[in-house]
Design an enzyme around this catalytic site. Structure first.
Site, short mmCIF file in Angstrom:
data_model
loop_
_atom_site.label_atom_id
_atom_site.label_comp_id
_atom_site.label_asym_id
_atom_site.label_seq_id
_atom_site.Cartn_x
_atom_site.Cartn_y
_atom_site.Cartn_z
N ARG A 19 -2.38 -7.13 5.54
CA ARG A 19 -1.07 -6.91 4.89
C ARG A 19 0.06 -7.43 5.77
O ARG A 19 1.00 -8.06 5.27
CB ARG A 19 -0.86 -5.43 4.58
CG ARG A 19 -1.73 -4.95 3.42
CD ARG A 19 -1.58 -3.48 3.20
NE ARG A 19 -1.99 -2.78 4.41
CZ ARG A 19 -1.81 -1.49 4.65
NH1 ARG A 19 -1.19 -0.74 3.77
NH2 ARG A 19 -2.24 -0.93 5.76
N ASN A 37 -2.76 -2.18 -0.12
CA ASN A 37 -4.19 -2.00 -0.28
C ASN A 37 -4.46 -1.28 -1.60
O ASN A 37 -3.69 -0.41 -2.01
CB ASN A 37 -4.77 -1.16 0.86
CG ASN A 37 -4.90 -1.92 2.15
OD1 ASN A 37 -4.90 -3.14 2.17
ND2 ASN A 37 -4.99 -1.20 3.25
#
Length: 91
Positions: A19, A37
């Protein structure tokens, strides 16, 4: 031309800094949106920006993270009025 897309990334993309990697490159390309996520080892990203920059970002996501094992990527064009002013990580 400005576009909005939702990208789902499948594979080994959680627990490895993926990320943060996406956020860094999205900001470098001037994209807005978010990354987060999802269950079952998926990552979702929404990008708003120029089509060519989004295409570059997707290629970066496929190949450039040293620990990721991207098995598949699904891309969906969005027709939403939601606007983003920056790119961020949703926890």
């Amino acid at each position: 031309m400005e576009e909005k897309v939702r990208v789902l990334v499948y594979g080994r993309v959680q627990g490895i800094g993926y990320r943060n990697f996406v956020k860094k490159h999205a900001k470098m390309l001037g994209l807005r949106g978010y990354v987060r996520n999802l269950p079952e080892n998926k990552v979702e990203a929404v990008f708003c920006g120029e089509k060519s920059d989004i295409e570059k970002m997707i290629e970066i996501m496929k190949r450039n993270h040293p620990l990721a094992e991207v098995k598949d990527i699904k891309i969906e064009r969005l027709k939403t009025e939601v606007e983003f002013s920056d790119f961020h990580i949703i926890y």
